[in-house]
Structures are given as structure tokens and as C-alpha cells.
Design an enzyme around this catalytic site. Structure first.
Site, PDB file in Angstrom:
ATOM      1  N   HIS A 185       0.847  -1.189   0.000  1.00 25.07           N
ATOM      2  CA  HIS A 185       0.000   0.000   0.000  1.00 25.07           C
ATOM      3  C   HIS A 185       0.890   1.249   0.000  1.00 25.07           C
ATOM      4  O   HIS A 185       1.923   1.260   0.666  1.00 25.07           O
ATOM      5  CB  HIS A 185      -0.898   0.045   1.236  1.00 25.07           C
ATOM      6  CG  HIS A 185      -1.650  -1.227   1.481  1.00 25.07           C
ATOM      7  ND1 HIS A 185      -2.596  -1.706   0.603  1.00 25.07           N
ATOM      8  CD2 HIS A 185      -1.596  -2.126   2.487  1.00 25.07           C
ATOM      9  CE1 HIS A 185      -3.086  -2.840   1.085  1.00 25.07           C
ATOM     10  NE2 HIS A 185      -2.493  -3.124   2.213  1.00 25.07           N
ATOM     11  N   HIS A 208       3.609  -7.360   1.693  1.00 26.43           N
ATOM     12  CA  HIS A 208       3.029  -8.289   2.666  1.00 26.43           C
ATOM     13  C   HIS A 208       1.940  -9.153   2.048  1.00 26.43           C
ATOM     14  O   HIS A 208       1.396  -8.830   0.995  1.00 26.43           O
ATOM     15  CB  HIS A 208       2.427  -7.511   3.842  1.00 26.43           C
ATOM     16  CG  HIS A 208       1.310  -6.585   3.442  1.00 26.43           C
ATOM     17  ND1 HIS A 208       1.534  -5.306   2.986  1.00 26.43           N
ATOM     18  CD2 HIS A 208      -0.029  -6.743   3.418  1.00 26.43           C
ATOM     19  CE1 HIS A 208       0.385  -4.734   2.709  1.00 26.43           C
ATOM     20  NE2 HIS A 208      -0.591  -5.581   2.954  1.00 26.43           N
ATOM     21  N   ARG A 223      -1.156  -4.800  -6.206  1.00 27.35           N
ATOM     22  CA  ARG A 223      -0.822  -6.230  -6.200  1.00 27.35           C
ATOM     23  C   ARG A 223       0.414  -6.465  -7.060  1.00 27.35           C
ATOM     24  O   ARG A 223       0.507  -5.926  -8.154  1.00 27.35           O
ATOM     25  CB  ARG A 223      -1.969  -7.041  -6.821  1.00 27.35           C
ATOM     26  CG  ARG A 223      -2.960  -7.591  -5.837  1.00 27.35           C
ATOM     27  CD  ARG A 223      -3.877  -8.607  -6.489  1.00 27.35           C
ATOM     28  NE  ARG A 223      -4.688  -8.011  -7.544  1.00 27.35           N
ATOM     29  CZ  ARG A 223      -5.829  -7.386  -7.329  1.00 27.35           C
ATOM     30  NH1 ARG A 223      -6.316  -7.270  -6.123  1.00 27.35           N
ATOM     31  NH2 ARG A 223      -6.503  -6.868  -8.326  1.00 27.35           N
TER      32      ARG A 223
END
Ligand code: ZN
Length: 310
Positions: free
Chosen positions: A102, A177, A197
Site C-alpha cells: 500500500h 506483505h 498487487r
């Protein structure tokens, strides 16, 4: 608004393909959906707001209630953000989630017109051999990062962490992550849905297409090193504290006084056992929103709870 009654919330549910049925079976979540991957227990997000279950605003969504009752119920810090600042979820991963990252506020506000995302995970339950990915195992170059995404060898350089119940991870924006299968997690995050992604285990959707990746953007925002923040079993019940949220674990055995000051509302999520606060009961899987300035309240029962505030 009658500021003295805790507001019980009904979560918004998501039936993503990787989810399981434990939130229904073990956490009392009611739904006709065969799969419940995520329950958004404290959410003002337009993609799935929580709904008020009791009191004068029963039936309204949480953002509708805030609009009617006024933003003072968010507290001075809570209302200082342009949007409702946090999102609290329960996540049941039966399958692996994609490897993702993010962006920070700085990047996201400049390039996406919304806030970035920092989040934290508390492992509520997990399979014996469960693990997750948290950052890189060691420092790598941007070229290597790109190459490994292209040739599907990214997993080899990620920090693969075996997990136990009660483990805690603070995922600063920019940290690569992924939640892997067999994990049931409570996630507290900035209220944003910006996810880049980078790897999806070469999976195809039901139409035979791979999921969209966001490699160029991820290249710009990813921290290419091992995370510097301690993780695993928390040293104290203060699980996380940052500009966006403060998260505490409450191990309730009898009675405890809770103070809701004028700076922030408080969210209580019950993970084990049952409790009662201000005449409202709280079972495993349920949550309440306590408006700012409620003052002192007595929390009673035998339960494990997560408290989140701004
Ligand atoms: Zn994430």
C-alpha cells in the site's frame, strides 16, 4: 444523540474467493453467503459501511449516524481527518491472499487523490503451520524486485514468518506483505482501499484471466528491505500506536473501567468470551462504537477484546 449508550454495529461482509466460513461458524456472523472472507466491523467506507443495530439510529449506516448525530461523536482527533480515519476488519483466509503493498499518504494524495494505508494485524487464530509474508528477507535492488516479479520468483526473497495466535504485525505503508491460508486476523487500518498487487500465485479467475497487477506503482512505493519494527508476540497490551490509530488488547477477567475522552471515539471488538458495557452485551465477533466524551464506563465479563481509537 444520547451519548450514554454504546452503539452496537452490524458488519459489512465480503465473500472474496479466498475466504472461509469460520466467521459464520465460530464468530456468530449471520449471513446467507456461503463464504465470508471479511467482516468490516467498524467501517464508514463506501464499499461496505457498518450498520447500527440498537438505539435511536438503528438501521442507519455508521456514516449516516455520524451525519445525523454530528461529528463531535468522533472526538477532536477523530474529526480532524477529512474522512473517517480507520477501518476495522475480521479476516478469515482459507486461501492465500495476493502479495501486495500500500502507498504512503504522500504518494497516494499526490497520485491517487486519496489517503495511503498503514495497517496492523492481530492473529486471532491460526492453523498449526500457518505463516505470512512480512517485508523482504534482506535488502534487494529495484532491478531485482522487478525481475523477480516478472519471472515469478518473488516469494524466494520475502520474509516468510511462521505465526502463532496473539502475534502482532505493524505494516507501515510501503511494506510488501500477504496473509496466507489458515489465518484468522483482526486488521486495523487507515480507511483506504488502495492496494497494489505484485504477485497472485499465477492464479486465474473464473473466466480464465489473471488478476490485474500494479507493478509500476508498486515499484515506486515499496520499501526494499527487511522491516525494522519488532513483530510476533507483543511485549505489552499496547499493540500499536501511530498517527492514525492506537490499538490495545484487553484481557478482561471481571470488571475494568474504560474512559472515552473527548479526543476520540473508541471501538471495542470482542474476540473471545463475552462482555457487557453500558447495558449492551458483546459476544465473540461483535463490536461496539463508543462516541467520544462518554467518560467512564464499566466493562464486565470474561473476554479478549481489541480496542481501537484515533
Ligand atoms: Zn494489506
Amino acid at each position: 444523540m444520547n451519548n450514554k449508550i454504546p452503539v452496537k454495529l452490524i458488519p459489512a461482509l465480503k465473500d472474496y474467493l479466498w475466504g472461509g466460513d469460520r466467521l459464520k461458524k465460530d464468530y456468530g456472523i449471520e449471513s446467507d453467503l456461503p463464504i465470508v472472507a471479511e467482516a468490516w466491523v467498524l467501517s464508514c467506507h463506501p464499499d461496505g459501511p457498518s450498520v447500527v443495530a440498537n438505539g435511536e439510529y438503528a438501521g442507519l449506516t455508521l456514516p449516516q449516524m455520524i451525519e445525523k448525530a454530528g461529528t463531535d461523536i468522533l472526538g477532536t482527533r477523530g474529526k480532524s481527518f477529512e474522512f473517517f480515519p480507520i477501518l476495522v476488519k475480521l479476516i478469515d483466509a482459507k486461501g492465500n491472499l495476493s502479495i501486495q503493498v500500500h502507498p504512503s499518504d504522500e504518494y497516494a494524495l499526490k497520485n491517487e487523490g486519496q489517503y495511503g494505508k498503514t495497517e496492523m494485524w492481530y492473529v486471532v487464530d491460526c492453523d498449526k503451520d500457518a505463516y505470512l509474508y512480512y517485508g523482504f528477507d534482506h535488502k534487494i535492488s529495484r532491478e531485482e524486485f522487478k525481475e523477480r516479479i516478472e519471472n515469478d520468483t518473488l516469494l524466494e526473497v520475502l520474509n516468510r514468518v511462521p505465526v502463532k495466535k496473539g502475534d502482532c504485525f505493524f505494516i507501515e505503508s510501503g511494506t510488501i506483505h500477504a496473509i496466507a491460508k489458515g489465518l484468522l486476523i483482526a486488521e486495523i487500518q487507515q480507511n483506504s482501499n488502495l492496494t497494489y498487487r505484485v504477485y497472485d500465485y499465477v492464479r486465474r479467475d473464473k473466466n480464465g484471466n489473471p488478476r490485474e497487477l500494479h507493478v509500476e506503482k508498486a515499484m515506486k512505493v515499496t520499501t526494499l528491505d527487511r522491516p525494522q519494527i519488532p513483530y510476533g508476540q507483543p511485549k505489552s497490551d499496547r499493540l500499536a500506536q501511530c498517527k492514525y490509530f492506537t490499538v490495545d488488547r484487553i484481557r478482561l477477567d471481571g470488571e475494568r473501567e474504560i474512559t472515552v475522552d473527548d479526543e476520540s471515539f473508541l471501538s471495542l471488538l470482542c474476540l473471545e468470551g463475552s462482555a457487557e458495557i453500558g447495558g449492551v452485551s458483546l459476544k465473540k465477533g461483535e463490536s461496539v462504537f463508543l462516541p467520544a466524551s462518554m467518560g467512564k464506563l464499566t466493562l464486565k465479563g470474561h473476554a479478549l477484546l481489541i480496542s481501537s481509537r484515533v
